[in-house]
Design an enzyme around this catalytic site. Structure first.
Site, mmCIF file in Angstrom:
data_model
loop_
_atom_site.group_PDB
_atom_site.id
_atom_site.type_symbol
_atom_site.label_atom_id
_atom_site.label_comp_id
_atom_site.label_asym_id
_atom_site.label_seq_id
_atom_site.Cartn_x
_atom_site.Cartn_y
_atom_site.Cartn_z
ATOM 1 N N GLU A 38 -3.662 0.029 8.047
ATOM 2 C CA GLU A 38 -2.484 0.430 8.826
ATOM 3 C C GLU A 38 -2.603 -0.138 10.226
ATOM 4 O O GLU A 38 -3.680 -0.116 10.827
ATOM 5 C CB GLU A 38 -2.361 1.958 8.944
ATOM 6 N N TYR A 43 -4.419 1.663 15.752
ATOM 7 C CA TYR A 43 -3.159 1.533 16.481
ATOM 8 C C TYR A 43 -3.347 1.252 17.972
ATOM 9 O O TYR A 43 -2.587 0.503 18.566
ATOM 10 C CB TYR A 43 -2.332 2.822 16.341
ATOM 11 N N ARG A 58 0.851 -1.187 0.000
ATOM 12 C CA ARG A 58 0.000 0.000 0.000
ATOM 13 C C ARG A 58 0.893 1.245 0.000
ATOM 14 O O ARG A 58 1.763 1.392 0.866
ATOM 15 C CB ARG A 58 -0.901 0.012 1.235
ATOM 16 N N HIS A 101 -3.299 11.014 0.696
ATOM 17 C CA HIS A 101 -2.758 10.766 2.026
ATOM 18 C C HIS A 101 -2.196 12.084 2.566
ATOM 19 O O HIS A 101 -1.004 12.207 2.836
ATOM 20 C CB HIS A 101 -1.689 9.679 1.981
ATOM 21 N N GLU A 157 -7.615 8.405 6.265
ATOM 22 C CA GLU A 157 -7.874 9.052 7.548
ATOM 23 C C GLU A 157 -8.451 10.461 7.386
ATOM 24 O O GLU A 157 -7.829 11.461 7.789
ATOM 25 C CB GLU A 157 -6.607 9.090 8.399
ATOM 26 N N ASN A 176 -7.587 1.942 9.659
ATOM 27 C CA ASN A 176 -6.285 2.160 10.284
ATOM 28 C C ASN A 176 -6.490 2.148 11.803
ATOM 29 O O ASN A 176 -7.316 2.905 12.320
ATOM 30 C CB ASN A 176 -5.695 3.516 9.893
#
Length: 1940
Positions: free
Chosen positions: A1763, A1697, A1462, A1507, A1552, A1695
């Site tokens: 991500e 985290y 990606r 992005h 995002e 995404n």
């Protein structure tokens, strides 16, 4: 015939002279059976007798094992009937344990045997013979004996009680007389215990426990249980007031009568009478049943049997003993076809004749039950009526507490719950002040809180209801809400863990609204719906629930719901609907009862009943017969309406029917319609209750109505009028007056009218409401109410012989009280409904009721103190080994060498496990801090009393005069301790409370009594007292003679200790002489901050410590010499210890400084005690040298003589200490003057400001210091038994019931203790938090709060409220540590075939070439070149230079083995000004070449269109705030689809969008850095981003999809949000709000309905209007836009985290911002691992949860994780174990989401390929698998260990199970040696076959895989050995830590 009749007549007519009355004659037992074998043969029952080898010799001729093949022979009923006709009343049945439970397991009975015995018993009952069942009468069954080998006597007891309980359940409805054992010699001899005494003890204990169980749970009215004793057996006897020597006694309160087996020899009568005489004292006042009677050598003639029979009866009945029956087998002839040896004249006929002769004219007139009961009490004087009965309830009486689902649960629409009629009613505004039950007490989320209260209250029953719409949201089983089911399962399981029996109500008024829409209880179809619901509940919960209530107070449903309309559904139709509803309810109840009876009872063995509410009705004018009849009518209309059909005849009471008929006849219209039962329905309804549940609150005076009306109404139909006596005390409710005596009368009426001796009564609801104003805690009205009402119930039981089995108080907590909302308080615990945490505070009534439960009523005197005490889990007193003096520095310096070089990942990794079973969990307090009563009852003043009374000494001028008032609250404190579930309680004695003058010449008995009551209460609750003799509060009288500077105190302290040992030592087994002696010496006599305020820092502390040590030693020897042998306790001293970490661990001087600090702090006292009797060498050296430098003649440190050293050495049995924090220490050269203990240490200390702070500035939370400290103690003092006596954290707030920070503190500190125990072998035995409750904290007064319980010091009652930390700690105790949650266990397995594995980058972060080949400027180019925007002024000008390194990047990707890559396209590289006016072909060619290289390597591209790097030219015209950007983006997208789409099959429109909108245009921390419109710009930007995405999707879908065949969607970033307090509805709402504002902002329009979610729309609109705006700041989509946006996805790009903990925060209305609109703040859990980014905590569990949430919220779309990764900071470490841990755990959670949760996850993308430009932090944070050396010109890429690990996961497509052997996918080829070698590793060690550094070896055990790291060799070794390592750990359940 005549002769045997003479025998019987003799028995009857000698009775008057023997004190036997008519009742005796009527209840006399004539017992026969069992069948001898010859009779079995004659009756053709041969196949139903046990084989000879299975029979006991003692009973071989008399065994009733009728159940072997055919159930019961045809001859048997005839035989039993013949016995009954001839006077036999009872029949013996011997149950065969070994056949009923062949394996000994009550869960695996022989169903055929059970059914057969049930049929046998039914046959007996049908013949009117009452069974006498013997549970066991022979050798222990083989299956049971096998389980007993080598085990304690308790094992036999447990197994027998399980068998007994099974039998009571299986056969109890047919049996009311039980014997536990007969033929004792044979039973005893078969028990596998060597000593006869042990055999007897086991058997007696088994009997006593069975007795308690029977009467506690199973005995019917009049049910009795005993044990069959033989006069020749001297091993077991029944103990009354006197004992028979050498026997093991069964207490007389564990038999209901004495059952004897007698042998009477006609030739040896003297021997019989001699033995009988020995037993006379034992028999006194006990009823006797001659269970077995053998007449020996008495001849066969009838006449010979009369004399011995009469003699035996005469002998037994002297001495006030009463025979209740005898064995008639000797009179039966089993060889005769007529069965009877003699034509036995029927005993029952004789009894009837005798009675009639005495009362020939006794034909009483029929009287109703009400008249009988009323007349029974009518003539009572007030004094008689109200006298208080001092007595206790029967053994096994059940005490309970109740709630109702809609009253307390809240969560009205949570987790799929359906709406109830009460929800609907409240939302319609029908409740007081428009209150609702939406949250109520929040019990749905507070199960552990309610369990906490129940543990403190200690009932045996908890009556609660199930919410029908929580289980079946629509009311039918078409939809089952399994989350609701899980809630009740959790509650039931936790209750059973506490040995609290759940009493579960199926329906407590909260009908599903969906059923009400169909007519509710007026619609007969609801019956089947209710039956289906009940069926589900029985099948789901019935394995654990044994008490079921179908309906709670159906009268209220019918009367208030459908009669007056006060309750939902609010129907006012008292004449028709009310009666129709009752009719429906009765049929529904009956149907459910039959369902249970037919389908579940035999398997589940439970009971089903219902709870009926009733007032007592007293005639207003007792002399008025009409009022008497009206009172009876009232009871029949209220209670009889439901009770009569069920408990009498299946139909309504005649009075009710007649009255309704009369009313209808008198009026011209039908006023009331009472439905009719068919005959079939009557038989169906009758008898459908196993118990009578009664709820009662008040009484009424009732009169007949004189002026009747024809208006339908409850009173007009019933022709009664209700009144109250003005003298009756009022309550907060107009309908409840306090009339205690009404309960007794009502109980007698229920017994008389409905239950008799067959059906037990359960008082299932009784309580009183108080108001919501005034003193809400000290509820004296409720205490008085319970005191009186419970006593009336006691009178009913004891004086009126009413079979009441339970008392259930209402209610556990204040709750939602129907129409009156929260204005009425019924709870024993106050709930603060103004506080979103809904804190629960015990009221006075809770403590009172708890004491009633503990005493089982109102005993005439409090029981004597417990003696002997219970046995505690205590350390075995043993002498600690002699240790040599410490070196300088000590050997314990190895601790710093082991731990100080740990990486944060190793240090902070959370560890799961449990402590040993005997680990002692406790809690602590101290006398001055909690007791108060400073001058109460003769207590003398202490130095702290005097000190605190001087203004200015203490903050806020606080003092301990009252403190927590624990001196007057023993019961309250024990309640809290019981609620916590602690094993020990550490407290201190107040010297001046026991010896007011400090000397034994003044003993204060009141003080002694206080401690006795406290200690007794602890012992009674199995809590070990740990008692400190001295906790700083010296009697002032002793300070006046010099205090601890005077040697006199050694003797005085010893005298005090001696008295305490003598007085309390029988129960106290753990003593501490001094608490924190260093504080006494230094703070009291050095700095002088504490009393006695001596400021002599250089000398006094040493003198005082010298005396303290000698005083300690003296007391130790006193205990050792005088008490240890008899009391068996341990004694120690308790220092305070901070851990100290050397500032520079590599500097030996700092290591020495750290060790020196500890020697001055700890060694000062523990070195003399545990080592050589003298001070540490370093102390002597330092103080001595400095004294010499100060020109002193000798050292300021006193010297012990050799004799003193020997006396002090070894004077501790265990090592106790207190600890709170850690410090950083470094060596320093300190001043010589002034003289000071602190300067003598020659150190400087400081704290790390990053350590979490607390209310005490110097108390920072440094959990890892505890593990190191425990290791230091282990190394320094030879690993003694260690007890942490105090450990805790203070918070500066008056109210912190939701004490999040304290939970973090305990969560991490306890975990470090667990590591020390499990990994390091530290001999840790116990842990005590500080403290039990908020208290007086010395100089800080009440400012810092340390307690697990909050104390309101502004309230004179000092109420105690459990904080969340108390509930948390109780859970730790219950789990005995921190076991790994099941959901966190590692899952082995593979992802689906064709799963995509990818890695990601972004253009600006890696490409560089910022102005190369015609590239235009982006917003990040400008932002990065703006000063102070980027850390270290870094830019992405070059970054990783990927623009020029396609080959290198692709090579890395090939080595990773990814299937996809990606990356993003730089919009300004392709279109320099953002428009298609000019296309930069060179830039576009870069991407074409990259894609070609990827495809050549069989790697598929995943291309992100945007992005974050918007062309600056577009930003110059407004960027994403300008609507025109939608078209610009569409044009840009079309260019890429045209040019790249033939090769790219996976497109991401936007990456995002949240960060673009919020960070870029809200707070301005990302490009373009706009922050001037935080309340508008983010929403405008988000609006355009969504529309731009939709346009690009439609473009692709309509123009390119068909020919290119790709997929396209959006990537949304989101953290997972957990509520900060998972038990708080408000925090749960905050978590949802957080997710909807973050992920839902963009996902809801695209994946749901084309519009923003309701949470956002409502919140922003409400705040906008409150700010004076005319419309919401959130833009609106047009309908056409919504349709265009909705469904514009092919997958869900995520995404993710990390996770946050969220809570509600209220911003001022004037603030316009996204954050204030969201109204949510977040924190992180201190136990979560850190990363290189402050915002990123390692929280794998959140990954699975967010994937599951997306599935449920958005209808399970295909998901691609685009991500996921973790960062690092600081020096480069190629052995990035933390990153491997991250990926291992996160990817495993993704696997769980796929395999366990059914999430449609299609691919996973790691972030990131290589270290790169991380936006605002520049190059500080690194996420890459490959390290990029940004200081080298060619920017070399070097693989980290994580690259290898990720490639292995990809190669295996997951995690192959090691149990299946080595997997080929683990065998990877070694990678090329990186161009830059990682740093060298330390000395290697052998670990699991690998050569690793010591640190790596430790990490390897943490990680369950091994890594080595010297270049290619290290990485190759890792890959080669992984299979072997995996093979050794089948269940890699969690990251483990190594032993150091």
């Amino acid at each position: 015939m005549e002769l045997i009749c003479r025998t019987v007549v003799f028995f009857l007519f000698v009775s008057p002279s023997l004190g036997i009355d008519r009742e005796f004659a009527q209840n006399f037992i004539a017992i026969a059976g069992p069948l001898p074998s010859k009779s079995v043969n004659r009756l053709h029952l041969q196949n139903q007798v046990l084989t000879r080898e299975d029979q006991s010799p003692a009973v071989a001729e008399a065994h009733d094992y009728l159940c072997q093949q055919d159930l019961v022979a045809l001859e048997l009923p005839h035989y039993f009937s013949q016995l009954r006709e001839n006077g036999v009343t009872h029949y013996k049945v011997f149950l065969p344990w070994g056949h009923v439970l062949p394996t000994g397991d009550a869960r695996k009975p022989d169903e055929a045997q059970v059914q057969c015995y049930q049929e046998l018993l039914k046959t007996l009952v049908a013949a009117d013979l009452r069974p006498v069942v013997v549970l066991h009468q022979q050798r222990v069954p083989g299956a049971v004996a096998a389980q007993l080998v080598g085990r304690k006597a308790k094992s036999f007891v447990d197994l027998f009680v399980e068998y007994a309980e099974f039998s009571f359940r299986a056969f109890g409805d047919l049996v009311d007389v039980w014997l536990t054992f007969s033929h004792l010699p044979e039973v005893l001899s078969s028990l596998p215990y060597h000593h006869p005494l042990y055999q007897a003890q086991a058997l007696a204990a088994a009997h006593e426990r069975a007795y308690t169980l029977y009467h506690g749970k199973y005995s019917p009215a009049g049910g009795k249980l005993s044990i069959a004793l033989g006069m020749d057996n001297d091993t077991i006897s029944v103990k009354t007031k006197l004992s028979v020597s050498s026997c093991h006694h069964i207490e007389d309160d564990s038999v209901d009568f004495l059952s004897l087996s007698l042998q009477y020899s006609c030739g040896n009568e003297t021997d019989f009478y001699k033995k009988l005489n020995e037993f006379q004292n034992v028999w006194k006042n006990i009823e006797i049943l001659i269970f077995s009677l053998k007449l020996l050598d008495c001849g066969s003639k009838e006449a010979n049997l009369v004399t011995p029979a009469a003699a035996i009866v005469t002998a037994i009945n002297k001495e006030e003993t009463r025979m209740i029956g005898y064995d008639v087998n000797e009179f039966l002839d089993f060889s005769s076809p007529h069965v009877l040896r003699y034509s036995f004249c029927p005993l029952n006929r004789l009894l009837k004749t005798n009675t009639l002769q005495e009362n020939p004219d006794a034909v009483p007139a029929p009287r109703s039950s009400y008249q009988t009961v009323w007349e029974m009490f009518a003539k009572q004087s007030e004094l008689e009526r109200d006298y208080f009965l001092q007595d206790v309830f029967p053994s096994g009486f059940l005490w309970g507490i109740s709630t109702g689902a809609f009253n307390i649960e809240g969560a009205w629409a949570e987790d799929g719950k359906g709406e109830s009629i009460w929800d609907h009613f409240g939302h319609a505004g029908h409740v007081h002040m428009n209150q609702t039950a939406d949250v109520a007490c929040d019990s749905y989320y507070k199960t552990s809180y309610d369990i906490y209260l129940l543990r403190g209250l200690n009932p045996q029953l908890y009556k609660f209801s199930l919410s029908w719409p929580r289980i079946f949201p629509t009311g039918t089983n078409e939809t089952i809400n399994f989350k609701g089911v899980a809630y009740y399962n959790q509650l039931i399981n936790q209750l059973l863990d506490l040995n609290i029996e759940p009493m579960v109500t199926l329906f407590h008024w909260d009908l599903p609204q969906a059923l009400q829409v169909l007519g509710g209880w007026q619609n007969d179809t609801i019956i089947d719906a209710f039956v289906n619901y009940a069926d589900f509940c029985f099948s789901t919960f019935g394995d654990r629930v044994k008490f079921w209530i179908t309906f709670h107070e159906p009268w209220v449903i019918s009367y208030a719901g459908y009669g007056t309309g006060e309750h939902p559904p609010g129907i006012t139709d008292p004449g028709v609907a009310s009666y129709k509803v009752a009719h429906t309810i009765l049929k529904a109840h009956a149907k459910v009862w039959h369902l249970y009876n037919d389908k579940y009872r035999s398997r589940q063995l439970g009971k089903v009943g219902l709870v009926l509410n009733s007032d007592w009705a007293e005639p207003k004018t007792p002399t008025n017969s009409e009022d008497v009849r009206a009172s009876e009518r009232y009871l029949q209309f209220m209670l009889g309406w439901f009770a009569h059909p069920i408990f009498v005849n299946g139909d309504y009471p005649d009075i009710l029917k007649a009255q309704i008929q009369e009313v209808n006849q008198q009026c011209s219209t039908t006023i009331a319609q009472l439905p009719l039962f068919t005959e079939e329905e009557k038989s169906w309804v009758k008898g459908t209750a196993d118990f009578f549940g009664l709820s009662h609150y008040t009484s009424h005076l009732v009169s007949a109505v004189t002026n009747r009306t024809c208006t339908p109404g409850y009173e007009s139909i019933g022709n009664f009028s209700l009144h109250v006596d003005p003298s009756w005390p009022r309550t907060a409710s107009a309908w409840v007056h306090v009339v205690p005596w009404g309960l007794r009368r009502l109980l007698k009426f229920v017994s008389q009218e409905y239950t008799g001796t067959k059906i037990p009564i359960y008082i299932a609801g009784n309580g009183v409401p108080t108001e919501d104003t005034g003193d809400l805690i000290n509820d004296t009205l409720r205490v008085d109410y319970f005191h009186q009402y419970i006593n009336e119930a006691l009178k009913a039981v004891k004086l009126d012989a009413v079979d009441v089995r339970s008392y259930v108080a209402r209610s556990l907590v204040d709750g939602f009280e129907g129409r009156l909302g929260y204005s009425l308080k019924f709870g024993l615990h106050h709930v603060n409904f103004e506080d979103s945490n809904r804190p629960r505070t015990p009221k006075s009534s809770a403590y009172f009721y708890s004491s009633v439960i503990e005493r089982n009523g109102f005993p005439s005197k409090v029981l004597d103190r417990f003696s002997p005490p219970v046995v505690f889990d205590l350390p075995v007193p043993s002498k600690l080994p002699d240790l040599p003096a410490s070196e300088v520095p000590s050997r314990a310096k190895v601790v710093w060498q082991k731990f100080s070089s740990q990486k944060a990942f190793e240090r902070d990794m959370y560890f799961y496990g449990t402590f040993p079973e005997d680990f002692s969990w406790g809690v602590s307090s101290s006398a001055y801090q909690i007791e108060g009563g400073w001058d109460a009852d003769g207590k003398g003043p202490s130095i702290w009393d005097n000190f605190t009374h001087v203004p200015g000494n203490i903050k806020n001028n606080d003092n301990g005069d009252t403190a927590c008032d624990s001196y007057n609250k023993v019961e309250q404190d024990i309640y809290l301790l019981r609620a916590l579930g602690v094993k020990n309680y550490h407290f201190s004695l107040s010297w001046s409370r026991i010896f007011p003058s400090g000397r034994n010449s003044s003993i204060n008995s009141h003080g002694v009594d206080y401690y006795n009551r406290l200690i007794d209460g602890l012992v009674a609750n199995n809590i070990t007292p740990i008692v400190t003799l001295y906790h700083w509060d010296l009697p002032q009288a002793l300070q006046d003679i010099g205090g601890w500077e005077s040697n006199t105190l050694i003797d005085l302290f010893d005298s005090f200790a001696d008295f305490c040992f003598q007085t309390f030592g029988d129960r106290v087994k753990f003593w501490i002489t001094f608490n924190e002696p260093q504080v006494i010496a230094w703070v009291g006599y050095g700095s002088g901050a504490f009393p006695p305020n001596v400021k002599d820092p250089g000398s006094a502390p040493y003198r005082v410590a010298h005396i303290l040590l000698k005083a300690h030693a003296r007391v130790y020897h006193t205990y050792d010499d005088k008490y240890r042998m008899s009391q068996g306790g341990v004694i120690a001293l308790c220092p305070n210890i901070d851990w100290v970490e050397p500032k520079t661990p590599s500097d030996p001087r700092d290591i020495e400084a750290a060790d020196r600090y500890l020697q001055f702090l700890v060694g000062w006292f523990m070195h003399p005690i545990l080592k050589n009797g003298d001070y540490p060498e370093v102390m002597k050296w330092k103080v001595g040298n400095r004294s010499e430098l100060q020109n002193l003649p000798s050292s300021r440190l006193p010297v012990f003589t050799a004799e003193e050293r020997e006396y002090i050495r070894g004077t501790a049995d265990v090592f106790c200490f207190n600890t709170y924090t850690s410090k950083i220490v470094t060596h320093a050269t300190t001043r010589l003057k002034p003289f000071s203990y602190e300067h003598d240490r020659e150190v400087l200390t400081k704290v790390d400001n990053s350590w979490p702070s607390s209310a005490i500035p110097e108390h920072r939370a440094v959990a890892w210091g505890l593990r190191r400290l425990l290791n230091w103690i282990k190394e320094e003092y030879g690993n003694p038994p260690i007890y942490i006596i105090k450990n805790g954290v203070g918070r500066k707030t008056k109210s912190d019931v939701d004490d999040n920070a304290r939970i973090f503190y305990y969560k991490t500190y306890i975990d470090e203790a667990l590591k020390a125990y499990k990994l390091d072998g530290v001999n840790l035995r116990g842990y005590n938090p500080w403290s039990l409750m908020d208290s007086f904290e010395w100089l800080n007064g009440y400012d810092p709060r340390f307690g697990l319980h909050q104390v309101d010091f502004d309230n004179p009652s000092r109420p105690r409220t459990p904080k969340r930390s108390a509930v948390y700690y109780a859970g730790v105790i219950r789990n005995n540590g921190i076991p790994l949650p099941r959901e966190d266990e590692f899952l082995y397995g593979e992802f689906p075939e064709n799963f995509w594995w990818s890695v990601a980058t972004a253009a600006y972060q890696i490409e560089g070439g910022w102005r190369a080949d015609g590239k235009g400027l982006s917003i990040w180019d400008k932002y990065a070149h703006t000063p102070l925007k980027i850390s270290n002024d870094a830019t992405g000008d070059v970054a990783c230079d990927s623009y020029h390194k396609i080959e290198e990047d692709v090579e890395m990707l090939k080595n990773l083995r990814v299937s996809h890559y990606r990356f993003s396209v730089s919009w300004s590289r392709v279109l320099p000004d953002g428009t298609t006016r000019y296309i930069n072909e060179v830039g576009l060619n870069y991407y074409e070449r990259l894609i070609d290289a990827l495809l050549a390597a069989n790697i598929k591209p995943q291309v992100t269109l945007y992005h974050w790097d918007l062309p600056q030219a577009l930003q110059n015209v407004g960027g994403w705030e300008n609507d025109t950007i939608v078209q610009r983006f569409k044009e840009y997208a079309e260019l890429l689809f045209q040019r790249l789409g033939d090769k790219v099959k996976f497109w991401i429109t936007l990456n995002e969008p949240y960060n673009t909108a919020y960070l870029g245009y809200g707070v301005g921390t990302a490009a373009p850095g706009v922050s001037v419109r935080p309340g508008r710009a983010p929403y405008a930007v988000g609006h355009n981003l969504i529309k731009a995405h939709a346009e690009a999707w439609h473009l692709y879908n309509e123009t390119y999809r068909a020919k290119q065949g790709g997929i396209i969607s959006i990537t949304i970033n989101s953290d997972w949000a957990e509520p900060r307090n998972p038990h708080s509805q408000e925090d749960i709402n905050a978590a949802r709000q957080y997710l909807q504002f973050l992920l839902g902002w963009f996902a809801h329009p695209i994946f749901k309905n084309g519009d923003y979610n309701e949470v956002m729309k409502k919140r922003i609109r409400e705040r906008s209007l409150a700010q004076g705006l005319s419309q919401s700041r959130l833009p609106e989509f047009t309908e056409s836009e919504k349709q265009r946006i909705k469904g514009t996805y092919d997958y869900f790009g995520l995404n993710h985290y990390t996770t946050v903990l969220t809570y509600n925060i209220n911003y001022p209305a004037g603030i316009l911002s996204y954050d204030s609109d969201r109204g949510v703040a977040s924190v992180t859990d201190r136990s979560w691992l850190n990363s290189g980014s402050f915002w990123l905590k390692v929280t794998p569990f959140g990954f699975r949860k967010i994937l599951r949430w997306i599935k449920e919220e958005y209808n399970n779309p295909p998901i691609y994780v685009t991500e996921n990764g973790v960062s690092e900071r600081g020096a480069v470490d190629f052995n990035d174990t933390w990153r491997m841990h991250y990926y291992r755990s996160y990817i495993n959670e993704a696997l769980k989401a796929v395999v366990l949760d059914g999430v449609d996850l299609r691919g996973y993308t790691a972030w990131t390929l290589m270290d790169n430009f991380e936006w605002a932090v520049g190059f500080d944070e690194r996420f890459g698998f490959y390290h990029v050396n940004f200081t080298a010109p060619d920017l070399p890429r070097c693989p980290k260990a994580s690259a290898r690990y990720y490639s292995q996961i990809i190669n295996c497509n997951g995690f192959p199970d090691p149990a299946t052997g080595p997997h080929p996918c683990l065998e990877l080829k070694p990678e090329v040696t990186p161009t830059e070698a990682p740093p060298g590793l330390a000395d290697s060690v052998r670990f699991l076959g690998l050569d690793l550094s010591s640190q790596s070896a430790e990490i390897a055990l943490y990680m369950l895989f091994a890594l080595s790291g010297v270049g290619a060799l290290g990485l190759a070794l890792f890959a080669y050995q992984y299979g072997k390592l995996s093979k050794r750990s089948h269940k890699g359940s969690h990251m483990q830590l190594s032993k150091m």
